[in-house]
Design a protein around this motif. Structure first.
Motif, PDB file in Angstrom:
ATOM      1  N   VAL A   1      -7.155   9.775 -13.407  1.00  0.00           N
ATOM      2  CA  VAL A   1      -6.491   9.488 -12.052  1.00  0.00           C
ATOM      3  C   VAL A   1      -7.498   8.606 -11.481  1.00  0.00           C
ATOM      4  CG1 VAL A   1      -6.050  10.378  -9.938  1.00  0.00           C
ATOM      5  CG2 VAL A   1      -5.401  11.676 -11.797  1.00  0.00           C
ATOM      6  N   GLN A   2      -8.683   8.446 -11.462  1.00  0.00           N
ATOM      7  CA  GLN A   2      -9.650   7.580 -10.857  1.00  0.00           C
ATOM      8  C   GLN A   2      -9.359   6.182 -11.297  1.00  0.00           C
ATOM      9  OE1 GLN A   2     -11.566   7.772  -7.938  1.00  0.00           O
ATOM     10  NE2 GLN A   2     -12.085   5.801  -7.972  1.00  0.00           N
ATOM     11  N   ARG A   3      -9.369   6.137 -12.448  1.00  0.00           N
ATOM     12  CA  ARG A   3      -8.971   4.655 -13.359  1.00  0.00           C
ATOM     13  C   ARG A   3      -7.647   4.241 -12.859  1.00  0.00           C
ATOM     14  NH1 ARG A   3     -12.653   6.582 -17.152  1.00  0.00           N
ATOM     15  NH2 ARG A   3     -11.428   7.892 -18.427  1.00  0.00           N
TER      16      ARG A   3
ATOM     17  N   LEU B   1       0.856  -1.279  -0.041  1.00  0.00           N
ATOM     18  CA  LEU B   1      -0.030  -0.037  -0.091  1.00  0.00           C
ATOM     19  C   LEU B   1       0.743   1.231   0.020  1.00  0.00           C
ATOM     20  CD1 LEU B   1      -2.784   1.399   0.231  1.00  0.00           C
ATOM     21  CD2 LEU B   1      -2.691   0.977   2.577  1.00  0.00           C
ATOM     22  N   VAL B   2       1.669   1.183   0.879  1.00  0.00           N
ATOM     23  CA  VAL B   2       2.901   2.534   0.812  1.00  0.00           C
ATOM     24  C   VAL B   2       3.396   2.823  -0.366  1.00  0.00           C
ATOM     25  CG1 VAL B   2       5.000   3.284   1.660  1.00  0.00           C
ATOM     26  CG2 VAL B   2       3.270   2.342   3.334  1.00  0.00           C
TER      27      VAL B   2
ATOM     28  N   GLN C   1      -2.451  12.365  -7.090  1.00  0.00           N
ATOM     29  CA  GLN C   1      -3.349  12.825  -5.922  1.00  0.00           C
ATOM     30  C   GLN C   1      -4.544  13.817  -6.448  1.00  0.00           C
ATOM     31  OE1 GLN C   1       0.007  13.804  -3.608  1.00  0.00           O
ATOM     32  NE2 GLN C   1      -0.439  12.288  -2.428  1.00  0.00           N
ATOM     33  N   SER C   2      -4.521  13.932  -7.632  1.00  0.00           N
ATOM     34  CA  SER C   2      -5.562  14.831  -8.462  1.00  0.00           C
ATOM     35  C   SER C   2      -5.071  16.175  -8.317  1.00  0.00           C
ATOM     36  CB  SER C   2      -7.088  14.710  -7.933  1.00  0.00           C
ATOM     37  OG  SER C   2      -7.471  13.212  -8.237  1.00  0.00           O
ATOM     38  N   GLU C   3      -4.249  16.555  -8.026  1.00  0.00           N
ATOM     39  CA  GLU C   3      -3.576  17.993  -8.001  1.00  0.00           C
ATOM     40  C   GLU C   3      -3.000  18.406  -9.460  1.00  0.00           C
ATOM     41  OE1 GLU C   3      -1.671  17.999  -3.456  1.00  0.00           O
ATOM     42  OE2 GLU C   3      -0.345  17.378  -5.251  1.00  0.00           O
ATOM     43  N   LEU C   4      -3.770  19.647  -9.958  1.00  0.00           N
ATOM     44  CA  LEU C   4      -3.259  20.220 -11.186  1.00  0.00           C
ATOM     45  C   LEU C   4      -1.767  20.627 -11.162  1.00  0.00           C
ATOM     46  CD1 LEU C   4      -4.375  20.927 -13.861  1.00  0.00           C
ATOM     47  CD2 LEU C   4      -4.992  23.188 -12.805  1.00  0.00           C
TER      48      LEU C   4
ATOM     49  N   ALA D   1       1.158   9.152  -6.077  1.00  0.00           N
ATOM     50  CA  ALA D   1       1.686  10.517  -5.931  1.00  0.00           C
ATOM     51  C   ALA D   1       2.511  10.844  -7.148  1.00  0.00           C
ATOM     52  CB  ALA D   1       2.384  10.743  -4.706  1.00  0.00           C
ATOM     53  N   GLU D   2       3.361  10.051  -7.373  1.00  0.00           N
ATOM     54  CA  GLU D   2       4.382  10.404  -8.573  1.00  0.00           C
ATOM     55  C   GLU D   2       3.913  10.505 -10.011  1.00  0.00           C
ATOM     56  OE1 GLU D   2       7.709   7.822  -8.001  1.00  0.00           O
ATOM     57  OE2 GLU D   2       8.335   8.849  -5.955  1.00  0.00           O
ATOM     58  N   ALA D   3       2.845   9.637 -10.121  1.00  0.00           N
ATOM     59  CA  ALA D   3       2.313   9.567 -11.478  1.00  0.00           C
ATOM     60  C   ALA D   3       1.575  10.832 -12.002  1.00  0.00           C
ATOM     61  CB  ALA D   3       1.148   8.492 -11.536  1.00  0.00           C
ATOM     62  N   GLN D   4       1.704  11.125 -13.464  1.00  0.00           N
ATOM     63  CA  GLN D   4       1.343  11.976 -14.053  1.00  0.00           C
ATOM     64  C   GLN D   4       0.093  11.734 -15.006  1.00  0.00           C
ATOM     65  OE1 GLN D   4       4.091  15.037 -15.313  1.00  0.00           O
ATOM     66  NE2 GLN D   4       5.045  15.185 -13.415  1.00  0.00           N
ATOM     67  N   VAL D   5      -1.174  12.245 -15.080  1.00  0.00           N
ATOM     68  CA  VAL D   5      -1.932  11.776 -16.134  1.00  0.00           C
ATOM     69  C   VAL D   5      -2.572  13.072 -16.746  1.00  0.00           C
ATOM     70  CG1 VAL D   5      -4.196  10.848 -16.167  1.00  0.00           C
ATOM     71  CG2 VAL D   5      -2.715   9.930 -14.452  1.00  0.00           C
ATOM     72  N   ASP D   6      -2.894  12.941 -18.111  1.00  0.00           N
ATOM     73  CA  ASP D   6      -3.387  14.036 -19.056  1.00  0.00           C
ATOM     74  C   ASP D   6      -4.986  13.888 -19.237  1.00  0.00           C
ATOM     75  OD1 ASP D   6      -0.872  15.286 -19.131  1.00  0.00           O
ATOM     76  OD2 ASP D   6      -0.313  14.369 -20.914  1.00  0.00           O
TER      77      ASP D   6
END
Length: 120
Positions: A91-93, A23-24, A51-54, A31-36
């Motif tokens: 991000v949810q997916r 989990l950690v 974390q859904s931060e723009l 947290a490190e992932a980037q999604v467009d």
């Protein structure tokens, strides 16, 4: 207590520890992932982290109509909202894909105890 019952509890504790470590790791990866996400056929692209931060917003100059600034501003605002929403869905997916195998494993934690663990 049944003979060998302590072994079952020990196995459960070890499995819980492994799942916690997983989990950690998954939380760090997310947290490190980037999604467009995009809108308007790519006129606006929003990049969010796991974390859904723009973290980035790109507006194609083709989206700007200098002859109608009021309409252009409203259209761009709508496209920005849509692009961010699209990225949040991605991000949810991603979260569901990454976390799915771990949450499926939670059901097996009670396997070593007769009757399993009670529902929470």
């Amino acid at each position: 207590m049944e003979p060998g019952g302590g072994q079952n509890i020990q196995q459960m504790l070890e499995q819980a520890q492994r799942m916690q470590e997983q989990l950690v790791t998954l939380q760090r990866e997310l947290a490190e992932a980037q999604v467009d996400g995009s809108a308007g056929g790519g006129l606006v692209t929003a990049t969010v982290n796991g974390q859904s931060e723009l973290i980035k917003l790109v507006i194609d100059p083709a989206a700007i109509d200098t002859n109608d600034p009021q309409d252009t501003a409203e259209t761009i605002a709508d496209l920005v909202v849509a692009a961010i929403h699209n990225a949040a869905e991605e991000v949810q997916r991603l979260q569901e894909t990454k976390m799915g195998p771990l949450t499926e494993g939670l059901g097996s934690l009670g396997g070593g105890i007769p009757g399993g663990l009670p529902e929470l």
